[in-house]
Design a protein around this motif. Structure first.
Motif, short mmCIF file in Angstrom:
data_model
loop_
_atom_site.label_atom_id
_atom_site.label_comp_id
_atom_site.label_asym_id
_atom_site.label_seq_id
_atom_site.Cartn_x
_atom_site.Cartn_y
_atom_site.Cartn_z
N PRO A 129 17.71 58.49 59.33
CA PRO A 129 17.23 59.87 59.54
C PRO A 129 17.00 60.15 61.01
N ASP A 130 17.16 61.41 61.39
CA ASP A 130 16.77 61.80 62.75
C ASP A 130 15.39 62.43 62.77
N LEU A 131 14.79 62.64 61.56
CA LEU A 131 13.43 63.15 61.46
C LEU A 131 12.84 62.73 60.11
N ILE A 132 11.59 62.32 60.14
CA ILE A 132 10.85 62.01 58.91
C ILE A 132 9.67 62.97 58.82
N LEU A 133 9.61 63.70 57.72
CA LEU A 133 8.51 64.63 57.46
C LEU A 133 7.53 63.97 56.50
N GLN A 134 6.28 63.88 56.90
CA GLN A 134 5.26 63.20 56.09
C GLN A 134 4.19 64.20 55.66
N ALA A 135 4.03 64.35 54.34
CA ALA A 135 2.96 65.18 53.80
C ALA A 135 1.63 64.50 54.07
N GLY A 136 0.75 65.18 54.78
CA GLY A 136 -0.54 64.59 55.14
C GLY A 136 -1.69 65.26 54.44
N TYR A 137 -2.72 64.47 54.16
CA TYR A 137 -3.92 64.98 53.51
C TYR A 137 -5.13 64.93 54.43
N GLY A 138 -4.95 64.47 55.66
CA GLY A 138 -6.06 64.38 56.58
C GLY A 138 -6.88 63.12 56.40
N GLY A 139 -6.39 62.16 55.59
CA GLY A 139 -7.13 60.94 55.33
C GLY A 139 -6.63 59.77 56.15
N PRO A 140 -7.29 58.62 56.06
CA PRO A 140 -6.93 57.46 56.86
C PRO A 140 -5.56 56.88 56.53
N ASP A 141 -5.08 57.08 55.29
CA ASP A 141 -3.78 56.54 54.92
C ASP A 141 -2.64 57.21 55.68
N ASP A 142 -2.86 58.44 56.15
CA ASP A 142 -1.81 59.17 56.87
C ASP A 142 -1.28 58.37 58.05
N ASN A 143 -2.19 57.84 58.86
CA ASN A 143 -1.78 57.16 60.08
C ASN A 143 -1.06 55.84 59.81
N ASN A 159 0.55 69.58 56.95
CA ASN A 159 -0.61 69.75 56.08
C ASN A 159 -0.17 70.02 54.65
N ARG A 160 -0.19 68.99 53.82
CA ARG A 160 0.25 69.12 52.43
C ARG A 160 -0.55 70.16 51.67
N ASP A 161 -1.82 70.31 51.99
CA ASP A 161 -2.70 71.12 51.16
C ASP A 161 -2.94 72.52 51.71
N ALA A 162 -2.13 72.91 52.67
CA ALA A 162 -2.20 74.31 53.11
C ALA A 162 -1.66 75.21 52.00
N ALA A 163 -2.07 76.47 52.01
CA ALA A 163 -1.50 77.43 51.06
C ALA A 163 0.01 77.49 51.26
N THR A 164 0.72 77.84 50.20
CA THR A 164 2.18 77.73 50.20
C THR A 164 2.83 78.42 51.40
N PHE A 165 2.46 79.67 51.66
CA PHE A 165 3.09 80.39 52.77
C PHE A 165 2.79 79.71 54.10
N ASP A 166 1.54 79.27 54.27
CA ASP A 166 1.15 78.60 55.52
C ASP A 166 1.91 77.28 55.68
N ARG A 167 2.03 76.54 54.60
CA ARG A 167 2.73 75.26 54.67
C ARG A 167 4.22 75.46 54.93
N LEU A 168 4.80 76.46 54.28
CA LEU A 168 6.22 76.74 54.49
C LEU A 168 6.48 77.11 55.94
#
Length: 330
Positions: A129-143, A159-168
């Motif tokens: 891949p030339d880019l990896i997108l990681q859904a984050g929850y703001g917790g320690p496992d993210d890093n 930010n996985r848990d943003a509202a749909t429009f904001d996340r998109l």
């Protein structure tokens, strides 16, 4: 719903309930770091115009990492349960760790490589891949995941848990598809208004979503399916569900005795077809507790596939056609 989905879904929500749901971080800044080969741009050749842009830029992600990413990524691996975000932008990921889940749009993911969970790093390497997108929850496992993946390709946490429009919009910013995001949002809002006008709810008419899941029953706050139901022109939460929303509880495990307390004017009961969860849902509906709920007495009770309990753009858009059918309006 698979064991993996149950485990990860509940684990993610537990992170939220312990106060780890954070506001969306700053959006990415852009800085040219490498020039692409020169090309002749003409009005009839927009591709030539993009070829004159910088090949990479600096992006500051949800977790505060500043990452050098490709301006126009071509091979994206997505870590997270919402590939519909990318599909709505016209992008199919080359790999995903949730690809085998029963998405409503599963046919659109044919060919996407399952990188497993825990992640099969060799498979990720093979995909180059030339880019990896990681859904984050703001917790320690993210890093921890970020550090591993960053050794393979530029990795960005959103930010996985943003509202749909904001996340998109956040994902679109990362992959350089802002116009596509705004076009999808505008189209969705038009379609949604038409659907709600067709259903014709009265002001304040409320709804509640229950899940039969892994032997238990849950009630949803403002998360997943309710993000499609609780919107302008749509349903309102019941009083007890509003309490969950006010406390930022995106769902709650409830006992059978209190299940009616959360019921709105309409109730939706979701389960996975052909499973023990569906059998438990049917058992509930045959009993006196369910039949005592006013919404049930008024024929405002509906069942649906738990796969609709999602808030990615593709599921939400298709749900606009499905909801009137579920409610028996067409």
């Amino acid at each position: 719903m698979s064991t993996k989905q149950v485990r990860m879904f509940i684990a993610a929500i537990l992170l939220l309930t312990f106060g780890l749901l954070a506001a969306c971080g700053s959006t990415g800044g852009v800085e040219a770091t490498e020039s692409a080969p020169a090309a002749t741009a003409t009005e009839s050749d927009p591709a030539a115009t993009t070829a004159t842009e910088a090949a990479t830029r600096i992006y500051k992600d949800f977790s505060g990492h500043e990452v050098t990413i490709p301006t126009h990524p071509q091979k994206i691996v997505l870590l997270g349960d919402i590939p519909g975000d990318l599909l709505a932008l016209g992008i199919t990921p080359v790999g995903n760790d949730w690809v085998n889940e029963p998405y409503i749009y599963k046919d659109d993911l044919v060919g996407v490589v399952d990188i497993g969970y825990p992640h099969n790093m060799e498979k990720v390497l093979e995909l180059a891949p030339d880019l990896i997108l990681q859904a984050g929850y703001g917790g320690p496992d993210d890093n921890g995941i970020f550090e591993k993946m960053s050794k393979i390709a530029p990795t960005v946490i959103f930010n996985r848990d943003a509202a749909t429009f904001d996340r998109l919009r956040e994902v679109a910013d990362i992959v350089n598809k802002k116009q596509e995001a705004e076009a999808w949002i505008a189209s969705y809002e038009i379609k949604a208004k038409a659907m709600w006008d067709k259903i014709g709810l009265k002001p304040g008419e409320s709804a509640t979503v229950y899940l039969s899941l892994a032997g238990d029953f849950y009630v949803m706050g403002n998360f997943s399916l309710t993000m499609s139901l609780y919107q302008q022109g749509g349903f309102s939460p019941s009083a007890k569900v509003q309490e969950l929303i006010d406390k930022k509880e995106v769902f709650s495990l409830i006992s059978m005795e209190v299940l009616p307390d959360y019921a709105g004017d309409h109730v939706f009961l979701l389960s996975s077809p052909g499973t023990d969860d569906e059998a438990e849902a049917k058992k509930l509906m045959e009993g006196p507790l369910w039949k005592s709920i006013p919404a049930v007495k008024n024929n405002h009770a509906y069942t649906a596939d738990i796969s609709w309990n999602a808030s990615d753009p593709i599921t939400m858009e298709r749900f606009l056609d499905e909801l009137p059918k579920i409610m028996g309006i067409e």
